[in-house]
Design a protein around this motif. Structure first.
Motif, PDB file in Angstrom:
ATOM      1  N   UNK A   1      44.511  29.793  65.141  1.00 20.94           N
ATOM      2  CA  UNK A   1      43.450  30.705  64.685  1.00 20.94           C
ATOM      3  C   UNK A   1      42.807  30.187  63.401  1.00 20.94           C
ATOM      4  N   UNK A   2      42.804  31.000  62.322  1.00 22.11           N
ATOM      5  CA  UNK A   2      42.257  30.537  61.052  1.00 22.11           C
ATOM      6  C   UNK A   2      43.343  30.388  59.993  1.00 22.11           C
ATOM      7  N   UNK A   3      44.584  30.200  60.426  1.00 22.74           N
ATOM      8  CA  UNK A   3      45.664  30.035  59.460  1.00 22.74           C
ATOM      9  C   UNK A   3      45.417  28.783  58.619  1.00 22.74           C
ATOM     10  N   UNK A   4      45.490  28.893  57.296  1.00 22.54           N
ATOM     11  CA  UNK A   4      45.356  27.697  56.464  1.00 22.54           C
ATOM     12  C   UNK A   4      46.617  26.855  56.531  1.00 22.54           C
ATOM     13  N   UNK A   5      46.486  25.600  56.174  1.00 28.27           N
ATOM     14  CA  UNK A   5      47.625  24.688  56.195  1.00 28.27           C
ATOM     15  C   UNK A   5      48.444  24.867  54.912  1.00 28.27           C
ATOM     16  N   UNK A   6      49.667  25.360  55.067  1.00 22.28           N
ATOM     17  CA  UNK A   6      50.538  25.611  53.921  1.00 22.28           C
ATOM     18  C   UNK A   6      51.709  24.642  53.841  1.00 22.28           C
ATOM     19  N   UNK A   7      52.094  24.068  54.972  1.00 21.27           N
ATOM     20  CA  UNK A   7      53.266  23.186  55.000  1.00 21.27           C
ATOM     21  C   UNK A   7      52.973  21.801  54.439  1.00 21.27           C
ATOM     22  N   UNK A   8      51.710  21.423  54.418  1.00 18.19           N
ATOM     23  CA  UNK A   8      51.280  20.113  53.938  1.00 18.19           C
ATOM     24  C   UNK A   8      50.054  20.285  53.045  1.00 18.19           C
ATOM     25  N   UNK A   9      49.733  19.233  52.310  1.00 14.68           N
ATOM     26  CA  UNK A   9      48.463  19.200  51.595  1.00 14.68           C
ATOM     27  C   UNK A   9      47.395  18.706  52.571  1.00 14.68           C
ATOM     28  N   UNK A  10      46.322  19.487  52.800  1.00 15.71           N
ATOM     29  CA  UNK A  10      45.308  19.083  53.792  1.00 15.71           C
ATOM     30  C   UNK A  10      44.492  17.887  53.341  1.00 15.71           C
TER      31      UNK A  10
ATOM     32  N   UNK B   1      37.899  25.538  67.224  1.00 18.64           N
ATOM     33  CA  UNK B   1      37.346  26.764  67.802  1.00 18.64           C
ATOM     34  C   UNK B   1      36.121  26.400  68.641  1.00 18.64           C
ATOM     35  N   UNK B   2      35.852  27.163  69.691  1.00 21.22           N
ATOM     36  CA  UNK B   2      34.728  26.822  70.560  1.00 21.22           C
ATOM     37  C   UNK B   2      33.386  26.850  69.828  1.00 21.22           C
ATOM     38  N   UNK B   3      33.269  27.703  68.811  1.00 23.87           N
ATOM     39  CA  UNK B   3      31.979  27.760  68.109  1.00 23.87           C
ATOM     40  C   UNK B   3      31.663  26.444  67.396  1.00 23.87           C
ATOM     41  N   UNK B   4      32.666  25.570  67.224  1.00 19.42           N
ATOM     42  CA  UNK B   4      32.441  24.298  66.550  1.00 19.42           C
ATOM     43  C   UNK B   4      31.860  23.230  67.466  1.00 19.42           C
ATOM     44  N   UNK B   5      31.928  23.453  68.798  1.00 16.94           N
ATOM     45  CA  UNK B   5      31.508  22.360  69.684  1.00 16.94           C
ATOM     46  C   UNK B   5      30.911  22.799  71.013  1.00 16.94           C
ATOM     47  N   UNK B   6      31.100  24.041  71.460  1.00 17.22           N
ATOM     48  CA  UNK B   6      30.821  24.388  72.851  1.00 17.22           C
ATOM     49  C   UNK B   6      29.342  24.238  73.223  1.00 17.22           C
TER      50      UNK B   6
ATOM     51  N   UNK C   1      45.305  17.711  68.604  1.00 15.56           N
ATOM     52  CA  UNK C   1      44.295  18.746  68.377  1.00 15.56           C
ATOM     53  C   UNK C   1      43.756  19.285  69.698  1.00 15.56           C
ATOM     54  N   UNK C   2      43.511  18.404  70.667  1.00 12.97           N
ATOM     55  CA  UNK C   2      43.015  18.845  71.976  1.00 12.97           C
ATOM     56  C   UNK C   2      44.035  19.715  72.689  1.00 12.97           C
ATOM     57  N   UNK C   3      45.304  19.543  72.357  1.00 12.20           N
ATOM     58  CA  UNK C   3      46.369  20.300  73.019  1.00 12.20           C
ATOM     59  C   UNK C   3      46.561  21.700  72.487  1.00 12.20           C
ATOM     60  N   UNK C   4      45.814  22.081  71.448  1.00 14.55           N
ATOM     61  CA  UNK C   4      45.934  23.438  70.916  1.00 14.55           C
ATOM     62  C   UNK C   4      45.517  24.430  71.992  1.00 14.55           C
ATOM     63  N   UNK C   5      46.348  25.404  72.258  1.00 13.72           N
ATOM     64  CA  UNK C   5      46.018  26.445  73.232  1.00 13.72           C
ATOM     65  C   UNK C   5      45.262  27.558  72.525  1.00 13.72           C
ATOM     66  N   UNK C   6      44.040  27.801  72.982  1.00 14.31           N
ATOM     67  CA  UNK C   6      43.208  28.792  72.312  1.00 14.31           C
ATOM     68  C   UNK C   6      42.494  28.154  71.139  1.00 14.31           C
ATOM     69  N   UNK C   7      42.371  28.897  70.045  1.00 17.73           N
ATOM     70  CA  UNK C   7      41.623  28.427  68.884  1.00 17.73           C
ATOM     71  C   UNK C   7      42.566  28.002  67.767  1.00 17.73           C
ATOM     72  N   UNK C   8      42.117  27.062  66.960  1.00 14.47           N
ATOM     73  CA  UNK C   8      42.941  26.612  65.855  1.00 14.47           C
ATOM     74  C   UNK C   8      42.355  25.402  65.180  1.00 14.47           C
ATOM     75  N   UNK C   9      43.199  24.709  64.421  1.00  8.42           N
ATOM     76  CA  UNK C   9      42.767  23.553  63.637  1.00  8.42           C
ATOM     77  C   UNK C   9      43.763  22.406  63.784  1.00  8.42           C
TER      78      UNK C   9
END
Length: 225
Positions: free
Chosen positions: A172-181, A188-193, A145-153
């Motif tokens: 970005x805000x892409x939902x998880x479709x390949x797996x069941x979350x 995203x920076x707004x979650x922790x900055x 997760x820390x290795x994500x470049x830019x924003x994501x989940x």
């Protein structure tokens, strides 16, 4: 559990799962709404501050809800294939933002309640089987997760093909479709900055104190059905 089910919506709203899985298109018969948090804004302190939670919920998530409603209204009025195609990015971004955040709030719980407590049971057993130990899972999830470049989940997802838990990411805000979350962490920076500045590892280490593992286990059990 379908990620569509995480949406907050009126009971009269109709969804086409097949259509949504191809593109985040919703057959609108009502407005998406901002879900209420199951705890107070300051309930996750000191791990996530009241200021972050309030801004994250009332400003950022609300913006995705507003954007999704606006995009759906425009989609309903579109008359040409070109107009429909132009609207796809707005539907994907705002729809994903609404889906991801609706799941994220349920993913969290105050530390003096269920937060951070992983009971013995199916989820704990699966984490040990698939990652070696619970701590090894957390380290792997934090690193990826820390290795994500830019924003994501960062996600702990259940792969129905392999029948295993796996750590994956979405941009970005892409939902998880390949797996069941099962567990999603907003990077995203707004979650922790405001609290952790640019030190993502500190945020990721802290969030495990408020992860709602009971909710995660419920999703895991449902995903295996």
């Amino acid at each position: 559990m379908s990620w569509v089910s995480t949406l907050s919506r009126p009971a009269t709203r109709a969804f086409s799962r097949t259509a949504v899985n191809r593109t985040p298109v919703v057959l609108a018969r009502g407005e998406h709404t901002l879900p209420k948090l199951p705890y107070a804004y300051d309930a996750l302190e000191p791990y996530i501050s009241k200021e972050i939670m309030e801004l994250h919920h009332t400003k950022h998530h609300q913006a995705y809800v507003n954007g999704l409603n606006a995009a759906e209204h425009s989609f309903a009025k579109a008359k040409t294939p070109k107009e429909l195609i132009i609207l796809q990015p707005a539907l994907k971004f705002n729809g994903g933002g609404h889906i991801n955040h609706s799941l994220f709030w349920k993913n969290l719980s105050p530390a003096n309640e269920d937060g951070g407590k992983l009971p013995d049971g199916p989820l704990k057993n699966a984490l040990i089987a698939d990652f070696g130990s619970v701590e090894d899972f957390k380290k792997r999830m934090n690193t990826i997760t820390a290795g994500i470049q830019g924003s994501g989940w960062g996600w702990l997802g259940y792969n129905k093909s392999t029948k295993k838990l796996e750590v994956v990411t979405t941009a970005n805000q892409d939902p998880l479709l390949s797996h069941e979350p099962i567990i999603g962490i907003d990077i995203w920076e707004h979650a922790f900055y405001l609290q952790y500045k640019n030190v993502k590892p500190d945020y990721l280490n802290a969030i495990w104190n408020v992860i709602n593992f009971k909710e995660a286990e419920k999703r895991y059990i449902e995903a295996k059905l």
